[in-house]
Design a protein around this motif. Structure first.
Motif, PDB file in Angstrom:
ATOM      1  N   PRO A 298       0.820  -1.217   0.000  1.00  0.00           N
ATOM      2  CA  PRO A 298       0.000   0.000   0.000  1.00  0.00           C
ATOM      3  C   PRO A 298       0.846   1.255   0.000  1.00  0.00           C
ATOM      4  O   PRO A 298       1.886   1.323   0.661  1.00  0.00           O
ATOM      5  CB  PRO A 298      -0.798  -0.121   1.312  1.00  0.00           C
ATOM      6  CG  PRO A 298       0.082  -0.943   2.199  1.00  0.00           C
ATOM      7  CD  PRO A 298       0.821  -1.894   1.309  1.00  0.00           C
ATOM      8  N   GLY A 299       0.402   2.244  -0.740  1.00  0.00           N
ATOM      9  CA  GLY A 299       1.032   3.552  -0.677  1.00  0.00           C
ATOM     10  C   GLY A 299       0.480   4.331   0.503  1.00  0.00           C
ATOM     11  O   GLY A 299      -0.417   3.879   1.214  1.00  0.00           O
ATOM     12  N   GLU A 300       0.999   5.541   0.721  1.00  0.00           N
ATOM     13  CA  GLU A 300       0.551   6.352   1.846  1.00  0.00           C
ATOM     14  C   GLU A 300      -0.930   6.703   1.736  1.00  0.00           C
ATOM     15  O   GLU A 300      -1.599   6.921   2.748  1.00  0.00           O
ATOM     16  CB  GLU A 300       1.386   7.629   1.931  1.00  0.00           C
ATOM     17  CG  GLU A 300       2.833   7.381   2.359  1.00  0.00           C
ATOM     18  CD  GLU A 300       3.593   8.674   2.575  1.00  0.00           C
ATOM     19  OE1 GLU A 300       2.960   9.751   2.472  1.00  0.00           O
ATOM     20  OE2 GLU A 300       4.801   8.615   2.844  1.00  0.00           O
ATOM     21  N   ASP A 301      -1.456   6.756   0.514  1.00  0.00           N
ATOM     22  CA  ASP A 301      -2.870   7.089   0.323  1.00  0.00           C
ATOM     23  C   ASP A 301      -3.763   5.853   0.296  1.00  0.00           C
ATOM     24  O   ASP A 301      -4.963   5.950   0.050  1.00  0.00           O
ATOM     25  CB  ASP A 301      -3.065   7.886  -0.974  1.00  0.00           C
ATOM     26  CG  ASP A 301      -2.634   7.095  -2.215  1.00  0.00           C
ATOM     27  OD1 ASP A 301      -2.068   5.992  -2.067  1.00  0.00           O
ATOM     28  OD2 ASP A 301      -2.870   7.583  -3.333  1.00  0.00           O
ATOM     29  N   GLY A 302      -3.167   4.652   0.561  1.00  0.00           N
ATOM     30  CA  GLY A 302      -3.945   3.419   0.568  1.00  0.00           C
ATOM     31  C   GLY A 302      -3.991   2.702  -0.763  1.00  0.00           C
ATOM     32  O   GLY A 302      -4.488   1.573  -0.844  1.00  0.00           O
ATOM     33  N   SER A 303      -3.468   3.316  -1.814  1.00  0.00           N
ATOM     34  CA  SER A 303      -3.488   2.685  -3.134  1.00  0.00           C
ATOM     35  C   SER A 303      -2.548   1.491  -3.180  1.00  0.00           C
ATOM     36  O   SER A 303      -1.525   1.459  -2.497  1.00  0.00           O
ATOM     37  CB  SER A 303      -3.083   3.698  -4.205  1.00  0.00           C
ATOM     38  OG  SER A 303      -1.772   4.168  -3.953  1.00  0.00           O
ATOM     39  N   ALA A 304      -2.915   0.488  -3.988  1.00  0.00           N
ATOM     40  CA  ALA A 304      -2.073  -0.688  -4.163  1.00  0.00           C
ATOM     41  C   ALA A 304      -1.021  -0.402  -5.229  1.00  0.00           C
ATOM     42  O   ALA A 304      -1.352   0.035  -6.335  1.00  0.00           O
ATOM     43  CB  ALA A 304      -2.924  -1.887  -4.570  1.00  0.00           C
ATOM     44  N   ASP A 305       0.221  -0.644  -4.898  1.00  0.00           N
ATOM     45  CA  ASP A 305       1.324  -0.392  -5.820  1.00  0.00           C
ATOM     46  C   ASP A 305       1.437  -1.562  -6.796  1.00  0.00           C
ATOM     47  O   ASP A 305       1.733  -2.689  -6.402  1.00  0.00           O
ATOM     48  CB  ASP A 305       2.612  -0.236  -5.024  1.00  0.00           C
ATOM     49  CG  ASP A 305       3.768   0.251  -5.880  1.00  0.00           C
ATOM     50  OD1 ASP A 305       3.664   0.159  -7.125  1.00  0.00           O
ATOM     51  OD2 ASP A 305       4.775   0.705  -5.320  1.00  0.00           O
TER      52      ASP A 305
END
Length: 445
Positions: free
Chosen positions: A88-95
């Motif tokens: 997860p990125g800092e914004d919750g998105s999946a990398d």
């Protein structure tokens, strides 16, 4: 069938080993040369009950192999699983960088029709991105399928070999036939293979994990209210769990969920909702409550010791986020230990499988070879993981070792009456405190 699995983490290694167990020829690919070398030496890098037996058998019989060479690994494969990390990125998105990198690499080396399967948990629309990445350089026909995993760490082998259901996202009849053949040995008892479009399959995984996270969080909210009104959350769990509409599972109150799936998947679904301008209010509450729940016990520990933990030694039982695994990702124990250290406390810890992983993050705490060794001369015990060996301890031995007969239990392991009989001060979640007498000892200066 000949199968390639790209990625040898929890999902990839279980997937490859279990498909080899059903008679397929499997080659697992990973860029980590040290990991592949260890696997080729018969050393499994994760702890998962039952995996070692299947692994050893299929390596010995030549059905399971490992390589760092992608072209070698996929040679002749009819299906290629992508079981790669999606942090997860800092914004919750999946990398998706690892998945899309492999997809780019696959295009020019495919030499026959193949079904590429997204096994990783990925956001809606990933199958289309993978398809586009492969198509840039592909000279042969291929299909991309979404086939999310529903494996519980600690029982992953059983979940794979006897799945409740298999979800397959594809609009290709050719790919559908391949997937039916692939999973036929695992669903002989009639459990369904559910076919749908790729986007629905991708959403299904996030919806399932987010619902379970919500169920856990709801019970933790009920537990917190129980403490205020004088009710017992265990009785409530039994009272509602026997309702067939609700079910008995995921109703145990505690100090919050952790692991590699629930936190990441809830965040990712919340991010998807924001991307599509939808305010998913329940998910925001789930995340907020879970973060607060992880810190539930620490104020009670501080209160017991008169607000001062400096110089106190706190014994910790359980480091992994759940029993039967060595996975410490998002484990509540780690957050609490860091908080204890920040308060000036010393920590002695025991976990049957998770200590080696925690040592890399927290080398400053003391790791013990038995749960009782962690108690020796400790001021209190905190419990973070419900390992079976913690359920029926020798309380007389514990009393001899601990300075104070006090337990802060984040998993509600012990019956309240047993704690009364043993003379312990006992704090748990959603139940009355036993012998709730705050220590009158002078704070350590």
């Amino acid at each position: 069938m000949k199968i390639a699995v790209v990625g040898t983490g929890y999902v990839g290694l279980v997937t490859g080993t279990c498909f080899a167990e059903t008679g397929n020829q499997v080659c697992c690919v990973d860029i980590d040369e040290n990991k592949v070398a260890r696997l080729n030496q018969g050393k499994i890098p994760i702890y998962e009950p039952g995996l070692d037996v299947l692994f050893d058998r299929n390596v010995a019989e030549g059905r399971l192999k490992f390589t760092t060479n992608l072209a070698e690994g996929i040679a002749g494969a009819q299906v290629i699983f992508l079981a790669l990390p999606t942090p997860p990125g800092e914004d919750g998105s999946a990398d998706l960088k690892y998945i899309l990198q492999v997809a780019n690499d696959l295009g020019p080396i495919l030499d026959q029709y193949v079904v590429v399967i997204d096994k990783s948990t990925v956001p809606v629309g990933t199958a289309e991105k993978v398809r586009a990445a492969i198509a840039q350089n592909a000279k042969v026909d291929f299909d991309v399928v979404s086939n999310p995993e529903f494996l519980r760490e600690g029982v992953a082998v059983e979940d794979f070999m006897k799945p409740d259901r298999v979800v397959v996202g594809t609009t290709s009849d050719k790919a559908k036939k391949v997937m039916e053949k692939l999973y036929a040995p695992l669903v002989r008892q009639g459990n369904p293979v559910i076919f749908m479009d790729e986007r629905s399959a991708e959403m299904t995984k996030y919806a399932a994990n987010s619902f379970l996270a919500m169920k856990i969080t709801f019970m933790n909210e009920i537990a917190n209210l129980c403490e205020k009104v004088g009710a017992n959350v265990d009785d409530i769990r039994r009272g509602i769990g026997t309702d067939s509409r609700i079910g008995k599972r995921f109703l145990f109150a505690g100090i919050g969920y952790g692991g590699s799936c629930f936190p990441k998947d809830v965040q990712a679904l919340a991010k998807t909702s924001r991307d599509y301008d939808y305010d998913f209010r329940i998910l925001k509450s789930v995340m907020e409550v879970n973060e607060d729940q992880k810190k539930k016990l620490l104020p009670r520990v501080k209160e017991y010791f008169g607000g001062e933990l400096r110089g106190k030694t706190i014994a910790v039982w359980g480091l992994a986020f759940k029993p039967y695994t060595d996975d410490i990702r998002e484990a509540p124990a780690l957050e609490n230990i860091k908080a204890l250290l920040a308060e000036g406390a010393n920590v002695t810890a025991y976990d049957p499988e998770g200590m080696e992983n925690v040592k890399r993050q927290l080398p400053e705490i003391t790791y013990c070879h038995t749960p009782y060794a962690a108690l020796d001369d400790a001021d209190a015990l905190m419990i973070f993981t419900e390992w079976p060996q913690f359920r029926t301890p020798d309380f007389e031995k514990m009393t001899r070792l601990l300075k104070n007969k006090v337990i802060f239990d984040g998993r509600n392991l012990y019956e309240l009456e047993v704690m009364r009989e043993q003379g312990y001060t006992y704090y748990s979640i959603g139940r009355e405190a036993v012998n709730d007498i705050v220590s009158q000892a002078e704070p350590t200066l």
